[in-house]
Design a protein around this motif. Sequence first.
Motif, PDB file in Angstrom:
ATOM      1  N   VAL A   1       0.837  -1.209   0.000  1.00  0.00           N
ATOM      2  CA  VAL A   1       0.000   0.000   0.000  1.00  0.00           C
ATOM      3  C   VAL A   1       0.867   1.252   0.000  1.00  0.00           C
ATOM      4  O   VAL A   1       0.600   2.222  -0.721  1.00  0.00           O
ATOM      5  N   ALA A   2       1.939   1.256   0.797  1.00  0.00           N
ATOM      6  CA  ALA A   2       2.823   2.424   0.848  1.00  0.00           C
ATOM      7  C   ALA A   2       3.522   2.651  -0.487  1.00  0.00           C
ATOM      8  O   ALA A   2       3.670   3.792  -0.943  1.00  0.00           O
ATOM      9  N   LEU A   3       3.945   1.581  -1.148  1.00  0.00           N
ATOM     10  CA  LEU A   3       4.614   1.733  -2.447  1.00  0.00           C
ATOM     11  C   LEU A   3       3.641   2.231  -3.514  1.00  0.00           C
ATOM     12  O   LEU A   3       4.027   3.031  -4.381  1.00  0.00           O
TER      13      LEU A   3
ATOM     14  N   HIS B   1       2.239   7.139  -6.934  1.00  0.00           N
ATOM     15  CA  HIS B   1       1.251   8.089  -7.436  1.00  0.00           C
ATOM     16  C   HIS B   1       1.312   9.433  -6.723  1.00  0.00           C
ATOM     17  O   HIS B   1       0.347  10.211  -6.778  1.00  0.00           O
ATOM     18  N   THR B   2       2.391   9.761  -6.052  1.00  0.00           N
ATOM     19  CA  THR B   2       2.508  11.039  -5.358  1.00  0.00           C
ATOM     20  C   THR B   2       3.709  11.807  -5.862  1.00  0.00           C
ATOM     21  O   THR B   2       4.491  11.305  -6.684  1.00  0.00           O
ATOM     22  N   GLY B   3       3.882  13.027  -5.376  1.00  0.00           N
ATOM     23  CA  GLY B   3       4.978  13.875  -5.801  1.00  0.00           C
ATOM     24  C   GLY B   3       6.292  13.509  -5.130  1.00  0.00           C
ATOM     25  O   GLY B   3       6.360  12.599  -4.288  1.00  0.00           O
ATOM     26  N   PRO B   4       7.375  14.233  -5.478  1.00  0.00           N
ATOM     27  CA  PRO B   4       8.701  13.919  -4.906  1.00  0.00           C
ATOM     28  C   PRO B   4       8.729  14.016  -3.388  1.00  0.00           C
ATOM     29  O   PRO B   4       9.372  13.199  -2.725  1.00  0.00           O
ATOM     30  N   ALA B   5       8.033  15.024  -2.822  1.00  0.00           N
ATOM     31  CA  ALA B   5       8.051  15.172  -1.362  1.00  0.00           C
ATOM     32  C   ALA B   5       7.339  14.014  -0.676  1.00  0.00           C
ATOM     33  O   ALA B   5       7.792  13.498   0.347  1.00  0.00           O
TER      34      ALA B   5
ATOM     35  N   GLY C   1       7.362   4.647   4.952  1.00  0.00           N
ATOM     36  CA  GLY C   1       6.296   3.731   5.373  1.00  0.00           C
ATOM     37  C   GLY C   1       6.489   2.335   4.816  1.00  0.00           C
ATOM     38  O   GLY C   1       6.223   1.338   5.491  1.00  0.00           O
ATOM     39  N   ALA C   2       6.986   2.255   3.554  1.00  0.00           N
ATOM     40  CA  ALA C   2       7.259   0.936   2.969  1.00  0.00           C
ATOM     41  C   ALA C   2       8.380   0.222   3.701  1.00  0.00           C
ATOM     42  O   ALA C   2       8.326  -0.992   3.920  1.00  0.00           O
TER      43      ALA C   2
ATOM     44  N   GLY D   1      -0.037  -4.892  -6.799  1.00  0.00           N
ATOM     45  CA  GLY D   1      -0.399  -3.502  -6.597  1.00  0.00           C
ATOM     46  C   GLY D   1       0.252  -2.560  -7.579  1.00  0.00           C
ATOM     47  O   GLY D   1      -0.346  -1.569  -8.012  1.00  0.00           O
ATOM     48  N   LEU D   2       1.494  -2.846  -7.964  1.00  0.00           N
ATOM     49  CA  LEU D   2       2.212  -1.980  -8.902  1.00  0.00           C
ATOM     50  C   LEU D   2       1.996  -2.373 -10.352  1.00  0.00           C
ATOM     51  O   LEU D   2       2.548  -1.733 -11.257  1.00  0.00           O
ATOM     52  N   GLY D   3       1.243  -3.446 -10.594  1.00  0.00           N
ATOM     53  CA  GLY D   3       0.988  -3.867 -11.966  1.00  0.00           C
ATOM     54  C   GLY D   3       2.162  -4.564 -12.609  1.00  0.00           C
ATOM     55  O   GLY D   3       2.258  -4.597 -13.848  1.00  0.00           O
ATOM     56  N   LEU D   4       3.075  -5.131 -11.810  1.00  0.00           N
ATOM     57  CA  LEU D   4       4.245  -5.799 -12.388  1.00  0.00           C
ATOM     58  C   LEU D   4       3.905  -7.162 -12.969  1.00  0.00           C
ATOM     59  O   LEU D   4       4.687  -7.712 -13.734  1.00  0.00           O
ATOM     60  N   ALA D   5       2.738  -7.704 -12.572  1.00  0.00           N
ATOM     61  CA  ALA D   5       2.363  -9.036 -13.050  1.00  0.00           C
ATOM     62  C   ALA D   5       1.446  -8.973 -14.266  1.00  0.00           C
ATOM     63  O   ALA D   5       0.782  -9.945 -14.605  1.00  0.00           O
ATOM     64  N   GLY D   6       1.402  -7.816 -14.942  1.00  0.00           N
ATOM     65  CA  GLY D   6       0.582  -7.686 -16.134  1.00  0.00           C
ATOM     66  C   GLY D   6      -0.794  -7.109 -15.884  1.00  0.00           C
ATOM     67  O   GLY D   6      -1.538  -6.858 -16.836  1.00  0.00           O
TER      68      GLY D   6
END
Length: 502
Positions: free
Chosen positions: A206-208, A213-217, A225-226, A263-268
């Motif tokens: 969830v943290a990743l 999807h957030t800005g640099p800060a 958190g990750a 969650g990150l869509g790495l599995a297609g």
Amino acid sequence: MAQTRYDQRVRVFVEVRGGPDDWQEAEDRFDRHGWPVRAHHPAGQGPLGDAVTPDPGTRVYEIEVRLFGIAKGCDQGAAERVRKAARAARLEAYVLRAEPLHRDRETRSRWRVIDARRRRRALRSPWRRHVASWALARGSYDADGLVTGPAGQALRLARAGHGAHASTVAVRPLDGMWKDSRRRWPEEEGERRAFLAVAWALVAPVALVCAVHTGPAGRWFWGAGAAVGVAGAARAGRRLFPDGRMVGTVVVLAVSGFFTAGGLGLAGSDGWTPSDAFTTLLVVGVLSGLWLLVRQWTWGEWVTWAVPLVVTLLVSTFLAAGSVLHALYADALDLSSSDLDVPPVWQFLAALKLLSVLAYVLLVPAWWGVARHRHHFYATPGERTNVILHALVFVVILTFTGGFALDSAGRAAQRTKAAAARGEEPPPYFGVEPSWTCVRTTTAPARIPGEGPALDPDRPYLLINVADGTAVLWDQITGEPLKLPADKAWLLPAEPGGGGCG
């Protein structure tokens, strides 16, 4: 009515003063709450001995308080319940000591009793010998009976009572736990550690997702958190099994990695968004909290909770049935709700949208359920706190839904006005679909009765609706509504962009 379901048992020593009448009242209260009285002694005697000042008018009761919730803090929860019960009965009673009674159960192997004679005959057969193991596993030699425990004890339990025919009975395992010599956690302890392992395995994914999807800060914050999630998952994995800490760590981190890949869509897959993660956690949290609350309710609490909640929902449904969203939308455009004349199906959908917002308000009772499950001092059963919470939920529901309705209708009206000013096609709003139109009249525009600014047939207007024989238009120049009799005008579709109608 005595409580029959509970999670924890706590032994509580209660000092009751006032003499025989108050002692009898205390025993009646204990019985009413479902708290068995194990023993009672005069003050200065019994298990606590001279730790209590001797007094002929005082008696010390040893009772067993049964309550819902986790084991941690259950002694405090039990003491608070006894205190409130004594206060409600106007008794001078004091909790002297409270100690949990932990009675978790071992995780044991299960065995099925089998007929050893049939098994031996099968092994002596030349052709049945090859399928004897398969037949044993599928239950071909089973007899009536089930035993639990280690291998040696299971065999003894199966043969107990058979006397000289004990050798005709054997057992076969129903699980593989008997092969594992490692220790196991008791049932409830194992479930608790497995739950913590799964929860920690979800923190890093969830943290990743939020970091991507957030800005640099914000990435530094979610990245930290990750890292905390990975460390927590590794620690929960080390505590998952009594032995084999490395195995538990690898398992939990692998589960966390699987969730991260999804969650990150790495599995297609498409992956998660922060909104998806937040909504999922919110729904799971609310449902869990409500379940923890509802499972603890007595009949009295069902009535005191259900009646205000049903009344609130009925009031909200009645208001929504009148299409609050449509009325507010019309008011923001200086119209009346009758000018819109929205079909009933769209009024129903608007009502559902308004009622769906109440799901967020359920966070209040959900948190109350979690607080009661964890024995927080302010959440123990009590009439005063329940009344306050009911009033709070009622006020929050009405405030939240009212604020949402105002914001939703106001934003929709502003988008409609802005689109009209720019000459663009405005967005629809629950059945209201404004469109650009040219107006052709059957007589001189000045002779047509109507409301609003003067009609100019050479430019387009925004048609809001035609209701009760009245065409409701929006003038992009003056920013005001214009109403004309529908039988005095022809409405022809126009292209958006503010072009002429000449």
